[in-house]
Design a protein around this motif. Sequence first.
Motif, short mmCIF file in Angstrom:
data_model
loop_
_atom_site.label_atom_id
_atom_site.label_comp_id
_atom_site.label_asym_id
_atom_site.label_seq_id
_atom_site.Cartn_x
_atom_site.Cartn_y
_atom_site.Cartn_z
N LEU A 167 -2.74 2.33 15.02
CA LEU A 167 -3.91 3.00 14.59
C LEU A 167 -3.65 3.37 13.01
N SER A 168 -2.35 3.55 12.63
CA SER A 168 -2.19 3.96 11.20
C SER A 168 -2.54 3.00 10.29
N GLY A 169 -2.68 1.61 10.86
CA GLY A 169 -3.23 0.68 9.81
C GLY A 169 -4.71 0.89 9.37
N ILE A 170 -5.26 1.53 9.98
CA ILE A 170 -6.73 1.87 9.57
C ILE A 170 -6.67 2.54 8.17
N PHE A 171 -5.68 3.46 7.95
CA PHE A 171 -5.65 4.45 6.67
C PHE A 171 -4.88 3.71 5.77
N ILE A 172 -4.61 2.47 5.73
CA ILE A 172 -3.83 1.72 4.61
C ILE A 172 -4.76 0.80 4.01
N PRO A 173 -5.06 1.00 2.78
CA PRO A 173 -5.98 0.04 1.95
C PRO A 173 -5.46 -1.29 2.10
N PHE A 174 -6.15 -2.41 1.95
CA PHE A 174 -5.82 -3.59 1.68
C PHE A 174 -5.05 -4.06 0.44
N GLN A 175 -5.54 -3.12 -0.42
CA GLN A 175 -5.00 -3.55 -1.92
C GLN A 175 -3.44 -3.25 -1.73
N VAL A 176 -3.11 -2.48 -1.12
CA VAL A 176 -1.46 -1.76 -1.07
C VAL A 176 -0.77 -3.12 -0.37
N ILE A 177 -1.17 -3.79 0.48
CA ILE A 177 -0.56 -4.69 1.18
C ILE A 177 -0.78 -6.07 0.74
N MET A 178 -1.69 -6.29 -0.33
CA MET A 178 -1.98 -7.66 -0.66
C MET A 178 -0.76 -8.42 -1.12
N LEU A 179 -0.18 -7.82 -2.21
CA LEU A 179 1.04 -8.64 -2.83
C LEU A 179 2.19 -8.68 -1.83
N PRO A 180 2.60 -8.00 -0.82
CA PRO A 180 3.52 -8.18 0.19
C PRO A 180 3.23 -9.31 1.08
N VAL A 181 1.79 -9.17 1.23
CA VAL A 181 1.24 -10.54 2.22
C VAL A 181 1.23 -11.83 1.63
N LEU A 182 0.74 -11.81 0.51
CA LEU A 182 1.18 -12.99 -0.38
C LEU A 182 2.34 -13.57 -0.44
N LYS A 183 3.49 -12.51 -0.81
CA LYS A 183 4.87 -12.76 -0.72
C LYS A 183 5.48 -13.50 0.50
N HIS A 184 5.06 -12.77 1.51
CA HIS A 184 5.70 -13.04 2.90
C HIS A 184 4.88 -14.36 3.37
N MET A 185 3.61 -14.48 3.31
CA MET A 185 3.22 -15.87 3.68
C MET A 185 3.65 -16.87 2.98
N SER A 186 3.92 -16.65 1.61
CA SER A 186 4.39 -17.84 0.96
C SER A 186 5.75 -18.21 1.35
#
Length: 284
Positions: free
Chosen positions: A120-139
Motif C-alpha cells: 500500500l505504501s507504493g500509492i504514496f510514492i510518485p512515479f518520478q521518484v522511481i523513474m531513473l532507478p526503473v530505467l537503470k534496473h530494467m536496462s
Amino acid sequence: MAEQAGGGPAVRENPVAQSLKYAILLVGAVIVMLPMYLTATLSFKTQAESAKSFFSLPSGLYMGNFAEVVKGKFWIHMANSLTITVVSMLFIMILVPMVSFAISRNFRHRYFKFVFYFILSGIFIPFQVIMLPVLKHMSGLHLLNQAGLILMYIALSLTQGIFLSVGFLKNVPLELDEASTIDGCTVGQTFVRIIYPLMLPIIVTIVTLNCLWIWNDFQLPLILLNRSPNYWTLPLFIYNFKTDYGFDYNKAFAGFFLTMLPIIVLYGFMQRYIIGGLTEGALK
C-alpha cells in the motif's frame, strides 16, 4: 409546506445556489466535451475547411485523413498497445485477486499485515521518484522491451488493486471458506469456485481502471520502448506524429480519434461497474 415521504418538511434548495450548481456543472461539461468535439470534427475535415472554420461541423464525412493515418505503421503500434494491454490485464486479473485473498484471510498475522501495508505504501510514492532507478534496473536486466513494460504495469497495478480487493474481501464472510472446507475443498478450490466469482464486480473495476491507464500511458513506454519505433505504443506514435506529417492537424486529430475510440467503447460498457466497485472496495 411540501412534505417528504417520511412525513417531515421538505428542504427547499436556495434558487441562487441551485443555479450556481448547474452553471458549474455546465462549465465542467463544456470543458470535458470541447476536446472530444474538436477531435471528432477536425478528423472529418479537409485542411481548407478547417482553415475556413475551425469550430464548425464538417460539411461531409471526409475519410482521407484516416486513410493517411492507417497507411503508415499505425497498425503495428495498435498491435503493440493491444498486446501490452491484454497481456497485462490477464496477469492482473489472476495475481491481484490471489494476493488479496491470501492477505484478507490472514490479516490477523503480522507478516500478512506488513505485506499489505508495504504494498500500500507504493500509492504514496510518485512515479518520478522511481523513474531513473526503473530505467537503470530494467536496462541491466535487458528488459527495455514489451516484456519489461508488461512486468512494470503488473507490479505498479498491485498497489491500487490489492487495496480495493482486500477491502472488498473483508466483507465476504469467512463462513463460506469454512463451509467449503467441510465439503472437502482445498484453499485453491475455495478461491477458484467460490471467492473469485464473488470478486467479479471489483475485478471488473480494477480491469477497467488499469485498461484506461495502460492504453493511454505515455511515461513508461517513453522510458522502456524508445529504442526503436517498431516498439512504440499508440501514445508514442501520436507524440511523434508531427515528425511524420508536419503540422497537419486534421491527420493528427484523425490519429487521436482512432487511438481513443477503442478505450471509449470499453469505458462505455464498463463505466457502470466503476463507482460501485470502488465504493465496495474502499468504503465497506
